[in-house]
Scaffold this active site. Sequence first.
Site, PDB file in Angstrom:
ATOM      1  N   LYS A  73       0.953  -1.053   0.182  1.00  0.00           N
ATOM      2  CA  LYS A  73      -0.242   0.344  -0.200  1.00  0.00           C
ATOM      3  C   LYS A  73       0.888   1.135  -0.181  1.00  0.00           C
ATOM      4  O   LYS A  73       2.068   0.879   0.843  1.00  0.00           O
ATOM      5  CB  LYS A  73      -0.773  -0.486   1.664  1.00  0.00           C
ATOM      6  CG  LYS A  73      -2.020   0.514   1.344  1.00  0.00           C
ATOM      7  CD  LYS A  73      -2.817   0.420   2.427  1.00  0.00           C
ATOM      8  CE  LYS A  73      -4.061   1.981   3.011  1.00  0.00           C
ATOM      9  NZ  LYS A  73      -3.999   1.243   3.873  1.00  0.00           N
ATOM     10  N   SER A 148      -9.629   1.275   3.048  1.00  0.00           N
ATOM     11  CA  SER A 148      -8.807   1.723   1.784  1.00  0.00           C
ATOM     12  C   SER A 148      -7.553   1.211   1.128  1.00  0.00           C
ATOM     13  O   SER A 148      -7.655   1.242   0.709  1.00  0.00           O
ATOM     14  CB  SER A 148      -7.946   3.124   2.754  1.00  0.00           C
ATOM     15  OG  SER A 148      -7.046   2.637   4.023  1.00  0.00           O
ATOM     16  N   SER A 172      -9.768  -1.766   7.013  1.00  0.00           N
ATOM     17  CA  SER A 172      -8.953  -1.349   5.483  1.00  0.00           C
ATOM     18  C   SER A 172      -8.142  -2.655   5.096  1.00  0.00           C
ATOM     19  O   SER A 172      -8.089  -2.221   4.222  1.00  0.00           O
ATOM     20  CB  SER A 172      -7.953  -0.370   5.855  1.00  0.00           C
ATOM     21  OG  SER A 172      -9.151   0.873   6.331  1.00  0.00           O
TER      22      SER A 172
HETATM   23  N1  GLN Z   1     -12.861   2.814   5.868  1.00  0.00           N
HETATM   24  C1  GLN Z   1     -12.169   3.556   7.276  1.00  0.00           C
HETATM   25  C2  GLN Z   1     -12.273   4.225   7.726  1.00  0.00           C
HETATM   26  O1  GLN Z   1     -12.037   4.914   6.506  1.00  0.00           O
HETATM   27  C3  GLN Z   1     -11.209   2.306   8.068  1.00  0.00           C
HETATM   28  C4  GLN Z   1      -9.974   3.512   7.348  1.00  0.00           C
HETATM   29  C5  GLN Z   1      -8.305   2.230   7.726  1.00  0.00           C
HETATM   30  O2  GLN Z   1      -8.890   1.392   8.889  1.00  0.00           O
HETATM   31  N2  GLN Z   1      -7.721   2.713   7.619  1.00  0.00           N
HETATM   32  O3  GLN Z   1     -11.694   5.273   8.509  1.00  0.00           O
END
Ligand code: GLN
Length: 467
Positions: A73, A148, A172
Amino acid sequence: MIKEIHQKLVNREITATELISGYFQTIDEKDSQVKAFLSLTKDEALQRAKKIDEKIKKGEEINILEGIPYAVKDNMLVNGVKATAGSKILENYTASFDATVIKKLKERGAILLGKTNMDEFAMGSSTENSAFFTTKNPCDLERVPGGSSGGSAAAVASKMSVFTLGSDTGGSIRQPAGFCGVVGFKPSYGAVSRYGLIAMASSLDIIGPLTQSVEDAEIVFKTICGKDPMDSTSYNLEEIHNTQYRIQNTVFGLPKEYFQEGLDGKIKKTIAEVIKKIKSKGATIKEVSLPSTSYALPCYYIIMPAEASSNLARFDGIRYSPISNYPNLHDLYFKTRGKGFGAEVRRRIVLGTYVLSSGYYEAYYKKAQQVRKLIAQEFDKVFQEVDFLITPTSPTFPFKIGEKVDDPLSMYLSDIFTVSANIAGVPAINLPCGQADNLPISMQIIGSYLSDFSLLNVTKTIEDIIS
Ligand code: GLN
């Protein structure tokens, strides 16, 4: 998968160069559609492959990850390679050192193919918040891959990489893994060093693998975990913590709050079938309760922006600025942050500074910390009754691209089943367990704090039972 490729390299059925070139070819064929990668590191990868081939030729031993292709990532630093975190503000930033996870993988000889797309600063559930482009779900190109770490999940699902690394602050790794039908493991908080990970919310962030099998996740996790002097919250997770559960002696809890309205009927049904199979192998299934579950999301959406707003304060324009033309310092700050950050990031900075501001701190941030404690205590308590918890990973199937972009609250609901594990710091894994209408269905298995190796083991057993 990793073991099989390793065996092929050892038996000289394939060279590392052929292997790596093959993956770049797959990327060439597929990524114009899927769009999982933000950048590729082809020259360096092929050079490394050549060295490994020379080693094999000389009859030297190679370890399990040597020559295995992977991607990370874009919020993890790789020396000499761009790290954008999906943001315009870091569009021209090249990392000057390796994140600890990268250092470890390099030492073991794994070969980096490139960096994967993500929601800006890991804020989002669909990769639609990437400043560059949206990644597509390889199972259905009209749908999101989750987020994400959407690029990392899509790369594994479309076989453009053997494994990838993602980061998980509220889901994420697990949610995109679930949406793309791959394994995604979020370790216990602190089990993997965060050094060289561009921070989102430091008390929740953790790095973990996305893979095609649980065994692969275990191999990668074993390599990247451990105490790092550069991250004082990291520790050694000795394998002593690895209790070998026999399925007949294992008690699985089904928290009733995770199976209520809002959960798609087909997902519910598929998980119920898996549970039946596990039960038929002799496991004990028990309904349990985590009463504060409904407060997890509001609690997360106070703590996470509070921490993110402080972490992002460093992007003031003095370093990393995409702005070159400014009349004075004040303008530099404003222009950098106004132009460099996307709408979701700005929204969370505003939320975060608000909940931390004097007068509101007590009502929001402090309260959320108290709720966090309560949630962690409920997990501790439930793990005295059961060994692991089984829940859905996500309440819905992957949604259509564009469906939720204008509705942040409905986007936030994607994380309803994943945020609690980050709040409590416990390990959790996404395991694909079925399909409906050609879209993957996944379940989440949650373990007690530090039970990472046991959790991986029991998940391997479940993977065998359902396959
Ligand atoms: N989707 C979640 C958010 O928008 C989790 C993000 C993550 O785990 N980095 O915060």
